[in-house]
Write a protein that holds these residues in place. Structure first.
Motif, short mmCIF file in Angstrom:
data_model
loop_
_atom_site.label_atom_id
_atom_site.label_comp_id
_atom_site.label_asym_id
_atom_site.label_seq_id
_atom_site.Cartn_x
_atom_site.Cartn_y
_atom_site.Cartn_z
N VAL A 183 27.41 67.38 24.47
CA VAL A 183 28.06 67.83 25.71
C VAL A 183 27.01 68.36 26.68
O VAL A 183 26.99 68.00 27.86
N ARG A 184 26.09 69.20 26.15
CA ARG A 184 25.06 69.82 27.00
C ARG A 184 24.09 68.79 27.57
O ARG A 184 23.63 68.92 28.70
N MET A 185 23.78 67.74 26.80
CA MET A 185 22.71 66.84 27.23
C MET A 185 23.19 65.60 27.98
O MET A 185 22.38 64.82 28.48
N CYS A 186 24.49 65.41 28.09
CA CYS A 186 24.99 64.27 28.87
C CYS A 186 24.59 64.47 30.33
O CYS A 186 24.93 65.48 30.93
N PRO A 187 23.86 63.52 30.91
CA PRO A 187 23.33 63.72 32.26
C PRO A 187 24.39 63.71 33.36
O PRO A 187 24.10 64.13 34.47
N VAL A 188 25.61 63.25 33.04
CA VAL A 188 26.64 63.22 34.10
C VAL A 188 27.89 64.04 33.72
O VAL A 188 28.96 63.87 34.28
N GLY A 222 23.13 56.13 26.09
CA GLY A 222 22.94 56.46 24.67
C GLY A 222 22.44 57.86 24.36
O GLY A 222 22.14 58.16 23.20
N ILE A 223 22.35 58.76 25.35
CA ILE A 223 21.81 60.10 25.07
C ILE A 223 22.69 60.86 24.07
O ILE A 223 22.19 61.54 23.18
N CYS A 224 24.01 60.70 24.19
CA CYS A 224 24.91 61.45 23.31
C CYS A 224 24.84 60.99 21.85
O CYS A 224 25.26 61.71 20.94
N ILE A 225 24.29 59.79 21.60
CA ILE A 225 24.11 59.39 20.19
C ILE A 225 22.69 59.75 19.71
O ILE A 225 22.46 59.99 18.54
N LYS A 226 21.76 59.79 20.66
CA LYS A 226 20.37 60.16 20.32
C LYS A 226 20.28 61.61 19.83
O LYS A 226 19.63 61.89 18.84
N ASP A 241 14.77 68.39 13.19
CA ASP A 241 14.86 69.36 14.27
C ASP A 241 15.28 68.67 15.56
O ASP A 241 14.46 68.08 16.28
N ALA A 242 16.58 68.76 15.86
CA ALA A 242 17.11 68.02 17.01
C ALA A 242 16.75 68.70 18.34
O ALA A 242 17.04 68.16 19.41
N SER A 243 16.06 69.86 18.30
CA SER A 243 15.60 70.48 19.55
C SER A 243 14.42 69.70 20.14
O SER A 243 13.94 70.00 21.23
N ILE A 244 13.94 68.70 19.41
CA ILE A 244 12.82 67.87 19.85
C ILE A 244 13.05 67.30 21.26
O ILE A 244 12.11 67.12 22.02
N TYR A 245 14.32 67.08 21.63
CA TYR A 245 14.59 66.43 22.91
C TYR A 245 14.52 67.39 24.09
O TYR A 245 14.27 66.98 25.21
#
Ligand code: B12
Ligand code: SF4
Ligand code: SF4
Length: 267
Positions: A183-188, A222-226, A241-245
């Motif tokens: 939710v947080r990382m979806c660009p739109v 594809g950001i929400c699956i990454k 560690d998914a904070s890598i992004y």
């Protein structure tokens, strides 16, 4: 139920290196696991009246390639997986036809390009619902079907068959941890902090982003699956560690590699 036939299908899938396989009897569509559910014309037995079972296969989306998205690299991977899904399900359907069980493949997507999606972002058959009913996983807040093996980084396709096959057990354990990274990382801001099917609140924005990336040759998004932390594949690639992004300061080498790939091949 035809146990020998199911064994033969499993052998065939192993030969084709298909890691995920599940079966759902068509009666499962008429007994919805949640509401709102799809209208009856989307059920397999409405599309192919002889259908008694649906065989669903899943192929993984390699995480290190997806991590470069949006990029030509992820686009090519997406096209490769799509092509294999169609070929494998086409071949499985023919295998069953030769054995005397009328069967048809369903294409992995089923729409005529991005303009068709902008007109109506719905296909005539839903593979992720088929995968849910075939016991391969369950829905996450990112609106995708999560699997223990690959989280949401898996693409599905299905064969509708007249063969009566034993259904795979449904997956009971909830996989989504509701961490809300997607939710947080979806660009739109297309996703909301809700469970499926209420999660993708803004299909239009997601489709519009896909159209914009497509015009530059680097769709899908594809950001929400990454960013989803679920899936054994994260361990394989050392990506627990998914904070890598979001933490470029802590992972400078990875960010440099992704930015390099993104600079080439698109418009
Ligand atoms: C159209 C489509 C899109 C559209 C709309 C997305 C959406 N969630 O609906 C757009 C372009 C936005 C899109 C984007 C993406 N997609 Co897409 N997409 C599809 C496609 C072609 C059809 C989906 C569909 O129509 N489902 C059918 C309906 C029944 O499902 P529904 O819309 O969720 O409807 C529910 C409710 O609304 C309710 N309902 C209530 N009233 C009504 C009335 C009607 C008329 C209907 C239909 C339903 C309904 O019932 C339904 C069940 O609960 C499928 C491939 C396929 N043929 O299955 C891939 C698919 C869903 N996408 C996939 C992926 C991976 C993506 C992306 C990550 C892009 C990417 N490849 O990197 C993003 C993620 C977006 C997101 N977070 O949801 C994968 C999912 C894999 C997985 N692990 O789950 C699929 C299955 C492709 C595949 N072959 O693997 N996608
Ligand atoms: S990122 Fe978090 S909230 Fe989103 S689907 Fe994955 S586990 Fe669920
Ligand atoms: S595919 Fe991209 S735009 Fe669509 S919901 Fe996922 S992160 Fe958002």
């Amino acid at each position: 139920m035809n146990e020998d036939l199911l064994k033969a299908i499993r052998r065939r899938c192993r030969k084709m290196e298909i890691p995920l396989l599940g079966v759902a009897g068509v009666d499962r569509w008429a007994d919805p696991p949640f509401q709102p559910w799809m209208p009856e014309e989307f059920y397999p037995q409405s599309i192919f009246p002889q259908a008694k079972s649906v065989i669903v296969i899943g192929l993984p989306v390699s995480l290190p390639v997806l991590e470069t998205a949006p990029s030509i690299y992820y686009r090519e991977l997406y096209n490769t997986i799509n092509s294999l899904l169609d070929q494998y399900t086409y071949r499985l359907a023919n295998f069953l036809n030769e054995k005397g069980y009328p069967s048809v493949f369903v294409p992995r997507d089923g729409y005529f390009g991005i303009k068709a999606l902008q007109k109506s972002p719905v296909a005539f058959f839903s593979h992720r619902h088929a995968a849910l009913l075939a016991g391969l996983g369950n829905f996450g807040t990112n609106n995708m079907l999560l699997t223990p093996q690959f989280g949401p980084r898996v693409r599905f396709s299905s064969v509708l068959t007249a063969a009566e096959l034993a259904s795979s057990p449904l997956m009971k354990e909830e996989l989504c941890t509701r961490c809300m990274r997607c939710v947080r990382m979806c660009p739109v801001q297309a996703l909301a902090e809700q469970d499926y099917p209420q999660a993708l609140t803004d299909k239009k924005s997601c489709t519009a982003r896909s159209a914009e990336l497509n015009s530059r040759g680097i769709s899908p998004c594809g950001i929400c699956i990454k960013v989803c932390p679920i899936g054994e594949d994260r361990k394989l690639y050392g990506r627990e560690d998914a904070s890598i992004y979001s933490r470029k300061d802590r992972f400078p080498d990875e960010h440099r590699a992704w930015e390099h790939v993104q600079r080439y091949g698109g418009l």
